[in-house]
Scaffold this active site. Structure first.
Site, PDB file in Angstrom:
ATOM      1  CB  THR A 118      -0.950  -0.015   1.239  1.00 37.47           C
ATOM      2  OG1 THR A 118      -1.287   1.291   1.421  1.00 37.47           O
ATOM      3  CG2 THR A 118      -0.071  -0.332   2.742  1.00 37.47           C
ATOM      4  CE1 TYR A 142      -3.727  -2.398   5.913  1.00 38.09           C
ATOM      5  CE2 TYR A 142      -3.184  -0.285   4.906  1.00 38.09           C
ATOM      6  CZ  TYR A 142      -3.540  -1.356   4.684  1.00 38.09           C
ATOM      7  OH  TYR A 142      -3.696  -1.624   3.203  1.00 38.09           O
TER       8      TYR A 142
HETATM    9  N1  NAD Z   1      -8.838  -1.425  -0.706  1.00 37.13           N
HETATM   10  C1  NAD Z   1      -7.972  -0.557  -0.934  1.00 37.13           C
HETATM   11  O1  NAD Z   1      -8.077   0.468  -1.322  1.00 37.13           O
HETATM   12  C2  NAD Z   1      -6.457  -1.048  -0.573  1.00 37.13           C
HETATM   13  C3  NAD Z   1      -5.390  -0.153  -0.780  1.00 37.13           C
HETATM   14  C4  NAD Z   1      -4.415  -0.581  -0.450  1.00 37.13           C
HETATM   15  C5  NAD Z   1      -3.770  -1.789  -0.022  1.00 37.13           C
HETATM   16  N2  NAD Z   1      -4.842  -2.754  -0.020  1.00 37.13           N
HETATM   17  C6  NAD Z   1      -4.659  -4.021   0.545  1.00 37.13           C
HETATM   18  O2  NAD Z   1      -5.313  -5.191  -0.602  1.00 37.13           O
HETATM   19  C7  NAD Z   1      -5.637  -6.355   0.369  1.00 37.13           C
HETATM   20  C8  NAD Z   1      -7.067  -6.716  -0.305  1.00 37.13           C
HETATM   21  O3  NAD Z   1      -7.874  -5.385   0.254  1.00 37.13           O
HETATM   22  P1  NAD Z   1      -9.387  -5.439  -0.048  1.00 37.13           P
HETATM   23  O4  NAD Z   1     -10.020  -4.066  -0.035  1.00 37.13           O
HETATM   24  O5  NAD Z   1      -9.892  -6.692  -0.956  1.00 37.13           O
HETATM   25  O6  NAD Z   1      -9.911  -6.046   1.548  1.00 37.13           O
HETATM   26  P2  NAD Z   1     -11.021  -7.305   1.871  1.00 37.13           P
HETATM   27  O7  NAD Z   1     -11.184  -7.224   3.295  1.00 37.13           O
HETATM   28  O8  NAD Z   1     -12.234  -7.094   0.798  1.00 37.13           O
HETATM   29  O9  NAD Z   1     -10.283  -8.417   1.477  1.00 37.13           O
HETATM   30  C9  NAD Z   1      -9.423  -9.067   2.219  1.00 37.13           C
HETATM   31  C10 NAD Z   1      -9.756 -10.715   2.353  1.00 37.13           C
HETATM   32  O10 NAD Z   1      -8.999 -11.465   3.171  1.00 37.13           O
HETATM   33  C11 NAD Z   1      -9.657 -12.387   3.926  1.00 37.13           C
HETATM   34  N3  NAD Z   1      -8.668 -12.546   5.052  1.00 37.13           N
HETATM   35  C12 NAD Z   1      -8.557 -11.787   6.241  1.00 37.13           C
HETATM   36  N4  NAD Z   1      -7.740 -12.159   7.112  1.00 37.13           N
HETATM   37  C13 NAD Z   1      -7.542 -13.676   6.494  1.00 37.13           C
HETATM   38  C14 NAD Z   1      -7.032 -14.457   7.341  1.00 37.13           C
HETATM   39  N5  NAD Z   1      -6.209 -14.534   8.348  1.00 37.13           N
HETATM   40  N6  NAD Z   1      -7.014 -15.787   6.722  1.00 37.13           N
HETATM   41  C15 NAD Z   1      -7.469 -16.126   5.604  1.00 37.13           C
HETATM   42  N7  NAD Z   1      -8.321 -14.836   5.026  1.00 37.13           N
HETATM   43  C16 NAD Z   1      -8.191 -13.759   5.606  1.00 37.13           C
HETATM   44  C17 NAD Z   1     -10.789 -11.573   4.251  1.00 37.13           C
HETATM   45  O11 NAD Z   1     -12.033 -12.763   4.713  1.00 37.13           O
HETATM   46  C18 NAD Z   1     -11.167 -10.912   2.735  1.00 37.13           C
HETATM   47  O12 NAD Z   1     -11.863 -11.909   1.908  1.00 37.13           O
HETATM   48  C19 NAD Z   1      -5.314  -6.101   1.671  1.00 37.13           C
HETATM   49  O13 NAD Z   1      -4.150  -6.752   1.962  1.00 37.13           O
HETATM   50  C20 NAD Z   1      -5.170  -4.515   1.739  1.00 37.13           C
HETATM   51  O14 NAD Z   1      -4.337  -4.349   2.655  1.00 37.13           O
HETATM   52  C21 NAD Z   1      -6.121  -2.432  -0.195  1.00 37.13           C
END
Ligand code: NAD
Length: 327
Positions: A118, A142
């Site tokens: 990120t 985070y």
């Molecule tokens: N959404 C954004 O704008 C953004 C920006 C920068 C980085 N990210 C990163 O991208 C990734 C995905 O983000 P997202 O928005 O799709 O989030 P999200 O919460 O929709 O998806 C994360 C998924 O991981 C699963 N998960 C969490 N902990 C777990 C564990 N211990 N074991 C198995 N599964 C687990 C959750 O059930 C979920 O389905 C994350 O790592 C987040 O930090 C997102």
């Protein structure tokens, strides 16, 4: 036969959209997710294995069963405010979980790993647009958990021959244009879904934090990138690693900044539904401007973002107006 890849966290927002494109481009995405924040109905393009990344035995079982050629790691706790309130849970899930997954990945002999990082790993920008050489000084737990995993990945690349692409996303937004999957976080904290929910009358209005920033209209500037542009970069990252690419960190953003006011105007225009906006004080920890320099991703992956802010908003609108993410 299609090459299998393990999509960890593939029932979530970004992971599910990446599965869609992986399947379109000839891969078989196997989703591994504990469904803590994911949705089983988002797993539509390959098999589903329920499990937690902190459970090494379960991971070993899934690796042995499917024998994937690469791992894409999306699973994490993602809400910055929550990370300040409950840092232990963030270190447990995002650091211990990632290390357990990495250990299972290497035990399975896999050499290719794509990591969701990120722009929060940069902290407060010293210069914009941000390039990958900008110092990394995250300002919340985070961001620090993601930074720590990046350091581990560099060590495992140097000393264990695990090659990785660390993708530093800016603001992921929008949805599948066919409306099958979309942004469904609970609770939702991202600006576009919150504003759309306001336009749909499901929220009272939208709150803007800070109107006295040094920007063209006083509100913060962010770089919104369409989820399918992000997904496209992930598929290219897998192709790159499987054809011998070296470990690299890449920004994923469009390089164009949008102020909060511009974003709200665009949402009112696309939706045709004005909604109440409240202007409040600045919030602690918000940077004035976060915009990516994406030259390196263009060069290394041959990638370029294709979608506009209007595409982002219209696809998000389609998803939210046909699904109630609060359910
Ligand atoms: N959404 C954004 O704008 C953004 C920006 C920068 C980085 N990210 C990163 O991208 C990734 C995905 O983000 P997202 O928005 O799709 O989030 P999200 O919460 O929709 O998806 C994360 C998924 O991981 C699963 N998960 C969490 N902990 C777990 C564990 N211990 N074991 C198995 N599964 C687990 C959750 O059930 C979920 O389905 C994350 O790592 C987040 O930090 C997102």
């Amino acid at each position: 036969m299609r090459k299998k890849v393990l999509v960890v966290g593939g029932a979530g927002y970004i992971g599910s959209h990446t599965c869609l494109l992986l399947a379109e481009r000839g891969y078989e995405p196997v989703v591994f997710d504990n469904l803590s924040n994911g949705h089983e109905e988002f797993v539509r393009w390959g098999p589903f294995e329920q499990g937690d990344i902190r459970d090494k035995a379960r991971l070993d079982e899934v690796f042995a069963k499917h024998q994937p050629e690469a791992v894409l790691h999306f699973a994490a706790l993602i809400e910055v405010g929550e990370s300040v309130k409950n840092p232990v849970a963030f270190y447990d899930n995002n650091v211990t979980g990632a290390l357990t997954l990495l250990s299972a990945t290497m035990d399975a002999g896999i050499k290719a790993f794509v990591f969701s990082s990120t722009c929060a790993t940069y902290g407060l920008p010293e210069r914009v647009p941000l390039d990958e050489g900008h110092p990394q000084a995250p300002i919340n737990p985070y961001g620090r958990t993601k930074w720590i995993v990046e350091q581990a990945l560099k060590d495992f690349s140097n000393y264990k021959d695990l090659k990785s692409v660390m993708l530093r996303y800016f603001n992921a937004a929008g949805a599948d244009f066919e409306g099958r999957i979309g942004e469904w976080h609970k609770p939702e904290t991202h600006a576009i879904p919150l504003a759309i929910e306001a336009a749909l009358g499901r929220r009272q209005g939208f709150k803007v934090f800070g109107t006295d920033y040094n920007t063209r209209d006083g509100t913060c500037v962010r770089d919104y990138i369409h989820i399918l542009d992000l997904a496209d970069a992930h598929v290219r990252a897998v192709d790159y690693l499987l054809s011998g690419g070296e470990t690299v960190e890449l920004n994923l953003g469009t390089g164009t900044g949008t102020t909060v006011k511009e974003l709200l105007d665009a949402i009112s225009k696309v939706s045709g539904r004005p909604f109440p906006v409240e202007f409040a004080e600045r919030r602690e920890g918000d940077s004035t401007t976060l915009v990516a320099n994406n030259d390196k991703a263009r060069e290394v992956l041959g990638w370029q973002p294709r979608y506009t802010l209007e595409d982002i908003i219209s696809s998000a609108w389609r998803w939210h107006s046909t699904h109630n993410a609060e359910r």
